[in-house]
Scaffold this motif. Structure first.
Motif, PDB file in Angstrom:
ATOM      1  N   THR A 103      41.359  43.618  37.969  1.00 16.28           N
ATOM      2  CA  THR A 103      40.611  44.626  37.206  1.00 16.28           C
ATOM      3  C   THR A 103      39.949  45.639  38.133  1.00 16.28           C
ATOM      4  O   THR A 103      40.013  46.852  37.893  1.00 16.28           O
ATOM      5  CB  THR A 103      39.550  43.946  36.328  1.00 16.28           C
ATOM      6  OG1 THR A 103      40.175  42.971  35.501  1.00 16.28           O
ATOM      7  CG2 THR A 103      38.829  44.962  35.463  1.00 16.28           C
ATOM      8  N   ARG A 104      39.318  45.145  39.177  1.00 19.41           N
ATOM      9  CA  ARG A 104      38.650  46.034  40.139  1.00 19.41           C
ATOM     10  C   ARG A 104      39.650  46.994  40.777  1.00 19.41           C
ATOM     11  O   ARG A 104      39.411  48.210  40.860  1.00 19.41           O
ATOM     12  CB  ARG A 104      37.954  45.201  41.214  1.00 19.41           C
ATOM     13  CG  ARG A 104      37.294  46.045  42.314  1.00 19.41           C
ATOM     14  CD  ARG A 104      36.417  45.196  43.218  1.00 19.41           C
ATOM     15  NE  ARG A 104      37.114  44.024  43.739  1.00 19.41           N
ATOM     16  CZ  ARG A 104      36.897  42.773  43.350  1.00 19.41           C
ATOM     17  NH1 ARG A 104      36.025  42.509  42.407  1.00 19.41           N
ATOM     18  NH2 ARG A 104      37.570  41.773  43.888  1.00 19.41           N
ATOM     19  N   ALA A 105      40.774  46.462  41.237  1.00 20.17           N
ATOM     20  CA  ALA A 105      41.774  47.303  41.902  1.00 20.17           C
ATOM     21  C   ALA A 105      42.340  48.350  40.945  1.00 20.17           C
ATOM     22  O   ALA A 105      42.523  49.519  41.318  1.00 20.17           O
ATOM     23  CB  ALA A 105      42.900  46.431  42.466  1.00 20.17           C
ATOM     24  N   LEU A 106      42.599  47.944  39.705  1.00 20.25           N
ATOM     25  CA  LEU A 106      43.156  48.885  38.739  1.00 20.25           C
ATOM     26  C   LEU A 106      42.150  49.986  38.424  1.00 20.25           C
ATOM     27  O   LEU A 106      42.498  51.172  38.374  1.00 20.25           O
ATOM     28  CB  LEU A 106      43.554  48.127  37.480  1.00 20.25           C
ATOM     29  CG  LEU A 106      44.525  48.829  36.537  1.00 20.25           C
ATOM     30  CD1 LEU A 106      45.376  47.801  35.813  1.00 20.25           C
ATOM     31  CD2 LEU A 106      43.792  49.698  35.528  1.00 20.25           C
ATOM     32  N   ARG A 121      32.834  42.984  39.575  1.00 16.51           N
ATOM     33  CA  ARG A 121      32.072  43.927  40.401  1.00 16.51           C
ATOM     34  C   ARG A 121      33.019  44.889  41.102  1.00 16.51           C
ATOM     35  O   ARG A 121      34.159  44.547  41.420  1.00 16.51           O
ATOM     36  CB  ARG A 121      31.241  43.178  41.450  1.00 16.51           C
ATOM     37  CG  ARG A 121      30.112  42.336  40.848  1.00 16.51           C
ATOM     38  CD  ARG A 121      29.308  41.659  41.939  1.00 16.51           C
ATOM     39  NE  ARG A 121      28.248  40.813  41.412  1.00 16.51           N
ATOM     40  CZ  ARG A 121      27.003  41.219  41.175  1.00 16.51           C
ATOM     41  NH1 ARG A 121      26.665  42.491  41.407  1.00 16.51           N
ATOM     42  NH2 ARG A 121      26.100  40.388  40.711  1.00 16.51           N
ATOM     43  N   LEU A 122      32.521  46.084  41.357  1.00 16.79           N
ATOM     44  CA  LEU A 122      33.289  47.096  42.074  1.00 16.79           C
ATOM     45  C   LEU A 122      33.096  46.908  43.576  1.00 16.79           C
ATOM     46  O   LEU A 122      32.325  46.054  44.016  1.00 16.79           O
ATOM     47  CB  LEU A 122      32.850  48.484  41.627  1.00 16.79           C
ATOM     48  CG  LEU A 122      32.988  48.741  40.117  1.00 16.79           C
ATOM     49  CD1 LEU A 122      32.504  50.135  39.763  1.00 16.79           C
ATOM     50  CD2 LEU A 122      34.424  48.528  39.653  1.00 16.79           C
ATOM     51  N   ALA A 123      33.767  47.711  44.364  1.00 19.94           N
ATOM     52  CA  ALA A 123      33.702  47.569  45.824  1.00 19.94           C
ATOM     53  C   ALA A 123      32.288  47.739  46.354  1.00 19.94           C
ATOM     54  O   ALA A 123      31.939  47.165  47.390  1.00 19.94           O
ATOM     55  CB  ALA A 123      34.647  48.572  46.479  1.00 19.94           C
ATOM     56  N   ASP A 124      31.460  48.503  45.645  1.00 18.95           N
ATOM     57  CA  ASP A 124      30.078  48.714  46.104  1.00 18.95           C
ATOM     58  C   ASP A 124      29.136  47.595  45.665  1.00 18.95           C
ATOM     59  O   ASP A 124      27.930  47.654  45.906  1.00 18.95           O
ATOM     60  CB  ASP A 124      29.548  50.070  45.634  1.00 18.95           C
ATOM     61  CG  ASP A 124      29.454  50.179  44.110  1.00 18.95           C
ATOM     62  OD1 ASP A 124      29.699  49.177  43.408  1.00 18.95           O
ATOM     63  OD2 ASP A 124      29.117  51.281  43.621  1.00 18.95           O
ATOM     64  N   GLY A 125      29.680  46.568  44.993  1.00 23.52           N
ATOM     65  CA  GLY A 125      28.879  45.430  44.568  1.00 23.52           C
ATOM     66  C   GLY A 125      28.275  45.553  43.181  1.00 23.52           C
ATOM     67  O   GLY A 125      27.720  44.591  42.658  1.00 23.52           O
ATOM     68  N   SER A 126      28.384  46.713  42.547  1.00 29.85           N
ATOM     69  CA  SER A 126      27.818  46.892  41.210  1.00 29.85           C
ATOM     70  C   SER A 126      28.761  46.329  40.153  1.00 29.85           C
ATOM     71  O   SER A 126      29.976  46.233  40.358  1.00 29.85           O
ATOM     72  CB  SER A 126      27.572  48.379  40.929  1.00 29.85           C
ATOM     73  OG  SER A 126      28.803  49.089  40.895  1.00 29.85           O
TER      74      SER A 126
END
Length: 230
Positions: A121-124, A145-150
């Protein structure tokens, strides 16, 4: 351009009590599948463990009034898709333009903490794809969570099966958590229809969510409209 959609379905067949069966709410998959098929999209089903996806027996009471689910049940090739789903580790997010989390109460157990689904999901999302869910499917977005941790849902509008609907369905005491409250705890902006069990869809950019089973078709149409513009 040929679009590719990844559907996510549960492997859980029972509530905590083995006497209470659950599984995929079939029409949530079939209604969306029909919409995407009409647009010519390629589609695949993934589940947290791969393999068989059980069907919620309550949902199977609906097919006599639901042509889409009835057609799926009568099609051996379609039913075979639910017996041999892929695992998240088998999925390359780069191959897909959208992910669509289906519901049924089983997802409350096996969607939220599945790191493979979170990674897909994050990568997409971060490559510009569409993330979507219907009904309990939004439980699959709770801990992503996204790459920034949010949290992906933080500060974004969402909907999904409401606590009022859980109580009216008579299962509030059997489910492991209040998904609506958990979404709000992650600072998602939760919205719902004025009346329970009515179709309701919320789109916040590339995040599209539907409140309940009757929202599946409208949710998929919104996803298709976004994909056709990307």
């Amino acid at each position: 351009m040929n679009r590719h959609v990844l559907h996510v379905a549960t492997n859980i067949s029972h509530f905590a009590s083995s006497a209470h069966q659950t599984g995929l709410w079939l029409s949530e998959l079939t209604h969306a599948w029909d919409v995407f098929a009409a647009s010519g999209y390629k589609q695949r089903i993934v589940s947290p463990k791969g393999g068989r996806v059980p069907l919620d027996p309550r949902a199977l009471k609906w097919p006599m009034r639901d042509a889409s689910a009835r057609a799926w049940l009568a099609d051996p090739a379609k039913m075979a898709l639910l017996s041999s789903t892929r695992r998240p580790a088998d999925i390359d997010p780069g191959d897909y333009d959208a992910i669509f989390f289906t519901g049924g109460h089983g997802v409350m157990w096996d969607f939220p903490d599945n790191e493979g689904l979170q990674a897909v999901t994050r990568a997409l999302w971060e490559k510009g794809g569409v993330v979507s869910a219907v009904c309990h499917g939004y439980c699959g977005l709770l801990n992503t969570r996204l790459a920034d941790g949010s949290f992906l849902v933080s500060g974004r509008k969402v909907t999904g099966f409401s606590w009022t609907e859980e109580r009216l369905a008579g299962v509030a005491r059997e489910i492991p958590y209040n998904a609506e409250a958990q979404m709000k705890a992650r600072r998602a902006i939760y919205e719902k229809a004025l009346l329970p069990f009515m179709p309701y869809v919320v789109a916040d950019g590339r995040l599209v969510t539907g409140q309940n089973p009757l929202s599946a078709r409208a949710t998929a149409r919104k996803v298709a409209a976004l994909l056709n513009r990307l």
